[in-house]
Write an enzyme that holds these catalytic residues in place. Structure first.
Site, short mmCIF file in Angstrom:
data_model
loop_
_atom_site.label_atom_id
_atom_site.label_comp_id
_atom_site.label_asym_id
_atom_site.label_seq_id
_atom_site.Cartn_x
_atom_site.Cartn_y
_atom_site.Cartn_z
N HIS A 136 0.82 -1.23 0.00
CA HIS A 136 0.00 0.00 0.00
C HIS A 136 0.85 1.27 0.00
O HIS A 136 0.33 2.35 -0.25
CB HIS A 136 -0.91 0.05 1.23
CG HIS A 136 -1.96 -1.02 1.26
ND1 HIS A 136 -2.83 -1.23 0.21
CD2 HIS A 136 -2.29 -1.94 2.21
CE1 HIS A 136 -3.64 -2.24 0.52
NE2 HIS A 136 -3.33 -2.69 1.72
N ASP A 161 -2.40 -10.59 -1.99
CA ASP A 161 -2.96 -10.04 -0.75
C ASP A 161 -4.43 -9.72 -1.02
O ASP A 161 -4.80 -9.35 -2.14
CB ASP A 161 -2.19 -8.77 -0.37
CG ASP A 161 -2.60 -8.18 0.97
OD1 ASP A 161 -1.88 -8.38 1.94
OD2 ASP A 161 -3.66 -7.51 1.03
N1 Q9C Z 1 -11.83 0.83 9.01
C1 Q9C Z 1 -2.42 -4.96 4.47
O1 Q9C Z 1 -3.03 -6.00 4.46
N2 Q9C Z 1 -7.95 -1.33 7.25
N3 Q9C Z 1 -2.98 -3.82 4.83
C2 Q9C Z 1 -8.44 -0.09 7.75
C3 Q9C Z 1 -10.47 1.06 8.58
C4 Q9C Z 1 -6.61 -1.23 6.75
C5 Q9C Z 1 -4.34 -3.79 5.20
C6 Q9C Z 1 -9.85 -0.26 8.23
C7 Q9C Z 1 -6.20 -2.52 6.12
C8 Q9C Z 1 -4.79 -2.45 5.64
C9 Q9C Z 1 -0.98 -4.93 4.11
ZN ZN Z 2 -3.90 -6.92 2.89
#
Ligand code: Q9C
Ligand code: ZN
Length: 655
Positions: A148, A187
């Site tokens: 990301h 992923d």
């Molecule tokens: N309600 C990876 O799997 N979620 N990143 C935020 C906010 C973030 C995932 C939720 C998820 C990031 C590397």
């Molecule tokens: Zn992820």
């Protein structure tokens, strides 16, 4: 297939598989170690599993090395490098918290800088060794993850884009002779950072398969759509496979491989493959809501080992169920070590939505990859698995951004295997009976009345009563459990409201594919929607929600007193526990004889999606429309012709 490292004269040659692991990457954590899914135990769990399975002895194990700034600079700005480099040593904890708060899903502590350098350095080191032929393949067990991270900002638990740094390193070391790189990002989330970094670069084919939900799954927006195919010379070298729903498993991923990735890879002929190997699409993951098994991952990996003479570097990205990630990584590393036969037998087919997505991707990409132009045989794509209602685990997990299934009524298919249905229903009943005593919220909420306002099939009173008394109305494919308190609504009342009724895409368990009714939460004096109001208790209202939106845990209500008190002022209350579904917006429609009128619909953001055409509008199926008409006629609101015209207009007039 020629795998020179595989077998020579019948003698099994050892494959040289690299592993990087370094306890120093556990120092990156939330300040004060507050609970977080992306925590140090992730890589510990993986490492310990490999050790106990005797795998580490069969691999070449490396400690992490910090990446040099000059290699990071190929994909990140100096500004970003400065941020990550200094965040741990030159800032106080509160400065770090303030810095982190500027970004999306990011935390920093005193160990973050070092871990970020080690993670990127680890991936780079084994990538170089594989490129040089010193290793056949490698797995980098690293954190923080990378995909990301954008050129100039950390994001989604990622600080440096580890895979992108290693990729550009390969391209810049001309003597390595690596001219074409395939990045496979499996992923569960879209690899937005990596996509952007090689957007115009035809030397890098970026393939990402992810849960997308029409842009409502993290990282939200259009970046992960299959229309994002690259630009300029890189056009056609960016491939997104955006799942419309969770629950995707081995069969869905193998279908994406067989009908998109593998044919394209055969044309592209990569010199080396990097896998952004997140394991948050694994079965049991709390964020992903998908279902790949360890064997499934091994199949996906095996299919890639046919390319680039097996030169594969896997870099850990996400994955938040410790057992799932440990077992999945184990299955992958075992396969890297020896080409053992893998059974690709599925007792399930891909979902209907999977074939829809695969067809759309093939069509869009066929301009650049003619092999994708062929039509998939009907007898292949007509075999589909039903989306089965699933129960999320604990709904109060603030990180649970994906494991909730869609509301039952919005799910894809009509037929649920009886065995499964029985099982889930039983579980539910048992839950409700045994948990009833501990459900303290019930007695409090049973004293409060609300008007539950229906604009859809529940306008038909006999149908709505099934949600209260239990039973199966005409047209229902399966019975309702009913509420715990089965007393009839105290009053029924009709009313029109200045809101627009419309039908969005998706389909229902009861009615099959076709539009589902929504009410635009924004009011508009030009509009008039008929509503049938049932005066029930707030406890019963929650049981209606529980039946419309599957959930196992009934120890807390969806919509409590606090929510009821605030809705008068807020107008909309978004139900966190349902935020993954379409009906999570509770809308306040004023009061009738001093009792609040509430209904359930989609959010304003969804309406924007419908308006822009991003989420298609879709007419209701005939049976469903007929039920709405019947409700309006039996409720003495409209004549049959008027009711037909009313539904007709709602399903055709632009939003
Ligand atoms: N309600 C990876 O799997 N979620 N990143 C935020 C906010 C973030 C995932 C939720 C998820 C990031 C590397
Ligand atoms: Zn992820």
């Amino acid at each position: 297939m020629d795998l020179p490292h595989d077998q020579t004269n019948g003698i099994q040659q050892r494959r040289r598989v690299g592993l990087v692991y370094d306890e120093r990457m556990c120092r990156h954590s939330t300040p004060d170690n507050e609970p977080h899914p992306e925590n140090p135990n992730r890589i510990r769990a993986i490492w310990n599993r490999l050790v106990s399975a005797g795998i580490t002895q069969r691999c070449e194990v490396f400690r992490a090395k910090e990446v040099e700034d000059k290699y990071i600079a190929a994909v990140h700005t100096n500004n970003h490098i400065n941020l990550i480099k200094t965040i741990s040593s030159k800032k106080t904890p509160s400065q770090r918290n303030r810095a982190a708060a500027k970004y999306n899903s990011i935390f920093f502590n005193e160990g973050s800088s070092e871990s970020a350098y080690l993670a990127a350095g680890s991936v780079l080191e084994v990538t170089e060794k594989v490129a040089k032929g010193e290793l056949n393949s490698a797995f980098a067990i690293v954190r923080p993850p990378g995909h990301h991270a954008e050129e100039n900002e950390p994001m989604g638990f990622c600080l440096y884009n580890n895979v992108a740094i290693a990729t550009s390193f390969l391209l810049n070391q001309k003597e390595l002779g690596i001219n074409k790189i395939l990045i496979v990002d499996w992923d569960v989330h879209h690899g937005n950072g990596t996509q952007k970094m090689f957007w115009k670069d035809p030397r890098v084919l970026f393939f990402s398969v992810h849960r997308h939900e029409h842009g409502y799954f993290y990282p939200a927006g259009d970046d992960g759509s299959h229309f994002m195919m690259g630009e300029g010379p890189g056009l056609g070298y960016n491939i997104n496979v955006p799942w419309e729903n969770g629950q995707c498993g081995d069969a869905d991923y193998v279908a994406a491989w067989d009908h998109i990735l593998i044919p394209v890879a055969k044309e592209f002929k990569p010199d080396i493959i990097l896998i952004s190997a997140g394991f948050d699409a694994a079965i049991g993951d709390p964020l992903g809501g998908c279902r790949i098994t360890p064997n499934g991952y091994a199949i996906l990996l095996k299919k890639l080992m046919e390319f680039s003479s097996g030169k594969i570097i896997m870099a850990l990205e996400g994955g938040y169920n410790l057992t799932s990630i440990a077992n999945s990584v184990l299955a992958c590393v075992e396969l890297l070590l020896e080409d053992k036969p893998i059974t690709e037998s599925f007792d399930v087919y891909p979902f209907g939505s999977t074939w829809r997505v695969i067809k759309a991707v093939r069509e869009e990409l066929s301009t650049y990859w003619p092999i994708l132009a062929d039509k998939l045989p009907e007898n292949l794509t007509s075999r589909v698995a039903p989306l089965v209602p699933t129960y999320s685990s604990e709904s109060d997990d603030e990180y649970d951004d994906g494991s909730n299934a869609l509301p039952e009524d919005l799910q894809e298919d009509v037929t649920i295997p009886l065995s499964k249905l029985k099982l889930t229903e039983d579980t539910h009943d048992a839950d409700q009976v045994t948990a009833a005593a501990s459900q303290a919220w019930r007695s409090e909420l049973s004293k409060i009345d609300v008007w539950y306002a229906s604009f859809g099939s529940n306008m038909s009173e006999s149908r709505f009563l099934c949600y209260i008394e239990g039973g199966q109305a005409e047209g229902m494919k399966r019975p309702c459990r009913g509420a715990v308190d089965k007393s009839q609504p105290k009053e029924v009342l009709w009313k029109t409201v200045p809101h627009r009724l419309f039908f969005g895409r998706e389909s229902t368990v009861t009615w099959g594919p076709g539009g589902v009714a929504f009410l635009n939460p924004e009011s508009n004096d030009q509009e008039k929607t008929f509503m049938c109001l049932y005066k029930i208790t707030l406890e019963q209202f929650n049981d209606v929600l529980l039946q419309e939106n599957t959930r196992a845990d009934t120890s807390s209500p969806f919509f409590d007193l606090k929510a009821l008190n605030s809705i008068e002022y807020e107008k909309n209350v978004s139900l966190e526990a349902l935020k993954d579904g379409w009906y999570h917006n509770v809308l306040y429609l004023g009061k009738e004889s001093d009792v609040p009128v509430i209904t359930m619909t989609c959010t304003r953001a969804h309406v924007e999606g419908f308006k822009s055409g991003k989420i298609p509008i879709c007419a209701p199926p005939k049976e469903y429309a007929d039920t709405l008409v019947r409700g309006l006629v039996q409720g003495k609101q409209l004549s049959e012709d008027e009711a037909i015209a009313y539904i007709q207009e709602a399903s055709t007039k632009p939003l």
